[in-house]
Write an enzyme that holds these catalytic residues in place. Structure first.
Site, PDB file in Angstrom:
ATOM      1  N   ARG A   1      83.580   8.264  63.599  1.00 57.79           N
ATOM      2  CA  ARG A   1      82.235   8.827  63.832  1.00 57.79           C
ATOM      3  C   ARG A   1      81.318   8.160  62.817  1.00 57.79           C
ATOM      4  O   ARG A   1      81.508   8.308  61.607  1.00 57.79           O
ATOM      5  CB  ARG A   1      82.238  10.347  63.668  1.00 57.79           C
ATOM      6  CG  ARG A   1      80.843  10.931  63.671  1.00 57.79           C
ATOM      7  CD  ARG A   1      80.820  12.428  63.856  1.00 57.79           C
ATOM      8  NE  ARG A   1      81.036  12.790  65.242  1.00 57.79           N
ATOM      9  CZ  ARG A   1      80.641  13.935  65.801  1.00 57.79           C
ATOM     10  NH1 ARG A   1      80.031  14.855  65.071  1.00 57.79           N
ATOM     11  NH2 ARG A   1      80.857  14.184  67.074  1.00 57.79           N
TER      12      ARG A   1
ATOM     13  N   HIS B   1      78.199   8.607  72.709  1.00 55.29           N
ATOM     14  CA  HIS B   1      79.149   9.695  72.442  1.00 55.29           C
ATOM     15  C   HIS B   1      80.061   9.826  73.667  1.00 55.29           C
ATOM     16  O   HIS B   1      80.002  10.809  74.410  1.00 55.29           O
ATOM     17  CB  HIS B   1      78.382  10.986  72.176  1.00 55.29           C
ATOM     18  CG  HIS B   1      79.195  12.062  71.514  1.00 55.29           C
ATOM     19  ND1 HIS B   1      80.519  11.893  71.150  1.00 55.29           N
ATOM     20  CD2 HIS B   1      78.867  13.337  71.155  1.00 55.29           C
ATOM     21  CE1 HIS B   1      80.960  13.017  70.590  1.00 55.29           C
ATOM     22  NE2 HIS B   1      79.981  13.892  70.583  1.00 55.29           N
TER      23      HIS B   1
ATOM     24  N   GLN C   1      82.331  12.983  74.440  1.00 55.86           N
ATOM     25  CA  GLN C   1      81.538  14.122  74.891  1.00 55.86           C
ATOM     26  C   GLN C   1      81.294  14.044  76.401  1.00 55.86           C
ATOM     27  O   GLN C   1      81.515  15.008  77.141  1.00 55.86           O
ATOM     28  CB  GLN C   1      80.181  14.121  74.159  1.00 55.86           C
ATOM     29  CG  GLN C   1      79.267  15.248  74.573  1.00 55.86           C
ATOM     30  CD  GLN C   1      79.761  16.593  74.093  1.00 55.86           C
ATOM     31  OE1 GLN C   1      80.065  16.752  72.928  1.00 55.86           O
ATOM     32  NE2 GLN C   1      79.855  17.565  74.979  1.00 55.86           N
TER      33      GLN C   1
ATOM     34  N   ASP D   1      70.133  18.288  74.669  1.00 48.70           N
ATOM     35  CA  ASP D   1      70.726  18.065  73.349  1.00 48.70           C
ATOM     36  C   ASP D   1      69.598  18.249  72.342  1.00 48.70           C
ATOM     37  O   ASP D   1      68.419  18.317  72.713  1.00 48.70           O
ATOM     38  CB  ASP D   1      71.311  16.636  73.296  1.00 48.70           C
ATOM     39  CG  ASP D   1      72.026  16.308  71.973  1.00 48.70           C
ATOM     40  OD1 ASP D   1      72.317  17.244  71.196  1.00 48.70           O
ATOM     41  OD2 ASP D   1      72.284  15.107  71.728  1.00 48.70           O
TER      42      ASP D   1
ATOM     43  N   CYS E   1      75.822  19.746  74.586  1.00 48.22           N
ATOM     44  CA  CYS E   1      76.998  19.243  73.861  1.00 48.22           C
ATOM     45  C   CYS E   1      77.340  20.106  72.654  1.00 48.22           C
ATOM     46  O   CYS E   1      78.485  20.121  72.209  1.00 48.22           O
ATOM     47  CB  CYS E   1      76.765  17.806  73.425  1.00 48.22           C
ATOM     48  SG  CYS E   1      75.263  17.575  72.464  1.00 48.22           S
TER      49      CYS E   1
ATOM     50  N   ARG F   1      86.591  19.386  75.575  1.00 45.99           N
ATOM     51  CA  ARG F   1      86.668  18.262  74.649  1.00 45.99           C
ATOM     52  C   ARG F   1      88.137  17.961  74.337  1.00 45.99           C
ATOM     53  O   ARG F   1      88.557  16.825  74.286  1.00 45.99           O
ATOM     54  CB  ARG F   1      85.912  18.572  73.343  1.00 45.99           C
ATOM     55  CG  ARG F   1      84.404  18.751  73.469  1.00 45.99           C
ATOM     56  CD  ARG F   1      83.717  17.492  73.923  1.00 45.99           C
ATOM     57  NE  ARG F   1      84.053  16.376  73.067  1.00 45.99           N
ATOM     58  CZ  ARG F   1      83.463  16.090  71.893  1.00 45.99           C
ATOM     59  NH1 ARG F   1      82.481  16.853  71.465  1.00 45.99           N
ATOM     60  NH2 ARG F   1      83.824  15.030  71.192  1.00 45.99           N
TER      61      ARG F   1
HETATM   62  N1   CP Z   1      79.452  17.965  70.452  1.00 44.00           N
HETATM   63  C1   CP Z   1      79.974  17.483  69.306  1.00 44.00           C
HETATM   64  O1   CP Z   1      80.292  16.306  69.192  1.00 44.00           O
HETATM   65  O2   CP Z   1      80.156  18.418  68.349  1.00 44.00           O
HETATM   66  P1   CP Z   1      80.513  18.098  66.831  1.00 44.00           P
HETATM   67  O3   CP Z   1      79.348  17.333  66.258  1.00 44.00           O
HETATM   68  O4   CP Z   1      80.684  19.448  66.197  1.00 44.00           O
HETATM   69  O5   CP Z   1      81.760  17.276  66.783  1.00 44.00           O
HETATM   70  N1  NVA Z   2      72.790  13.716  69.517  1.00 42.72           N
HETATM   71  C1  NVA Z   2      73.493  14.521  68.569  1.00 42.72           C
HETATM   72  C2  NVA Z   2      74.817  14.925  69.122  1.00 42.72           C
HETATM   73  C3  NVA Z   2      75.673  15.764  68.214  1.00 42.72           C
HETATM   74  C4  NVA Z   2      76.996  16.116  68.839  1.00 42.72           C
HETATM   75  C5  NVA Z   2      73.656  13.755  67.263  1.00 42.72           C
HETATM   76  O1  NVA Z   2      73.927  12.559  67.317  1.00 42.72           O
HETATM   77  O2  NVA Z   2      73.492  14.351  66.195  1.00 42.72           O
END
Ligand code: CP
Ligand code: NVA
Length: 342
Positions: free
Chosen positions: A128, A155, A158, A250, A290, A318
């Site tokens: 990540r 992502h 997701q 989102d 999400c 997930r």
């Molecule tokens: N939706 C999602 O990726 O959640 P987290 O940021 O908690 O992993």
């Molecule tokens: N768009 C958001 C998604 C988090 C799961 C971010 O990148 O913070």
């Protein structure tokens, strides 16, 4: 109101599904940096396998015996981290979490060198990151699969879980009218690509200047053309919601963009998903997010806690979708009786 019971998968896979077997042969050892790394058939195979893993978890208990996964995260996570950890643990493997929030990848040591170390110990690398290039660079230098667990650009895990959730709710994603309202961000990008690969009509409504990346739009339109669906970009959330089967939103401020919060809040206010916007959608439409949500910013409590919300089914899935992905990338089906039987 609000609390959703676990929904049973409606798509019933066959015992030893030929499409899943073919995808497993193609995907073993590959990376998954973007949904664009997956063919339409591979996305459909992940869906099928995800439904089966959810329905029959015991059959996969030893599928990844002794496999080691490392998760290196530059950003916070609840769902992604725990879905991967519980996912591999329930298939016999092990997860090692490395918190990179205060030490970005590539800072202490070249990413290529990190990759050349990790591949000596682990079977899969889950990242990540801020920069998407961090993930593709790790993938370029690692002999074990690299999975994108969120970058600033995409992502994919997701979106796979989200379309699995749509399939279990509606039976299929093909022909469905899927609407995303809000920032044209990482989640939006992966949803466009996944929807296009599954034959869903994807409408995206963003404020001017916040539309999705043109490279993703072009890719998604090419995929949509091949799969008999369409991608629409609008700036009017009301028009985008009209007749939609699913409305997704989102946060308007993604991780790393916090300095833009004050500027963005008024721009995104007209894009809030509230009861009036849901009222434009089809009568049986679902609300999706999400998570984490900023309650009463991009979505009201009434909608996220209301009867149309399937956000916690998404969160649950997930784990199932990521288990399916791991099985395919790590060759785990060889250890599952119904797939290994002649
Ligand atoms: N939706 C999602 O990726 O959640 P987290 O940021 O908690 O992993
Ligand atoms: N768009 C958001 C998604 C988090 C799961 C971010 O990148 O913070």
């Amino acid at each position: 109101m609000g609390s959703q019971a676990t929904v049973e998968s409606t798509a019933i896979p066959v015992e030893k599904d030929a499409d899943v077997v073919a995808a497993a042969a193609r995907m073993a050892g590959e990376d998954m940096c973007s949904v664009a790394d997956l063919s339409s058939a591979e996305v459909r195979a992940i869906m099928k396998l995800g439904h089966d893993v959810k329905r029959n978890p015991r059959e996969y208990r030893h599928a990844l015996d002794a496999k080691q996964m490392v998760l290196m995260f530059e950003k916070a996570s609840l769902r992604t981290r725990l879905a991967f950890e519980t996912g591999i643990n329930t298939m016999g493997g092990n997860a090692i979490f490395v918190d990179q929030t205060s030490s970005p990848l590539g800072e202490r040591e070249a990413i290529a060198d990190v990759a050349r170390n990790l591949e000596r110990w682990v079977d899969v690398i889950v990242l990540r990151t801020y920069a998407h290039d961090t993930i593709t660079e790790m993938a370029a230098h690692s002999r074990v699969p690299v999975i994108n667990a969120l970058s600033d650009f995409e992502h994919p895990c997701q979106a796979l879980a989200d379309f699995m959730t749509i399939e279990e709710h509606f039976g299929t994603a093909a022909g469905l009218n899927f609407t995303y309202v809000g920032d044209g961000n990482n989640v939006c990008h992966s949803l466009m690509l996944t929807g296009a690969q599954l034959g869903a009509n994807v409408t995206v409504a963003t404020p001017r200047g916040y539309s999705p990346d043109i490279e993703i739009v072009t890719l998604a339109r090419d995929m949509a053309q091949a799969n008999g669906c369409e991608i629409r970009l609008l700036q009017d959330p009301q028009a985008a919601a009209e007749g939609a089967d699913a409305i997704y939103t989102d946060v308007c401020v993604s991780m790393g963009m916090e300095h833009e919060s004050t500027k963005r809040a008024p721009i995104f206010r007209p894009f809030q998903v509230n009861e009036a916007l849901m009222g434009k959608a089809a009568p049986n439409a679902v609300f999706m997010h999400c998570l984490p949500a900023r309650r009463n910013a991009e979505v009201t409590d009434a909608v996220i806690d209301g009867p149309q919300s399937i956000v916690f089914d998404q969160a649950e899935n997930r784990m199932h979708a990521q288990k399916a992905l791991l099985l395919l990338l790590l060759g785990g089906l060889a250890n599952v009786a119904k797939f290994s039987a002649q």
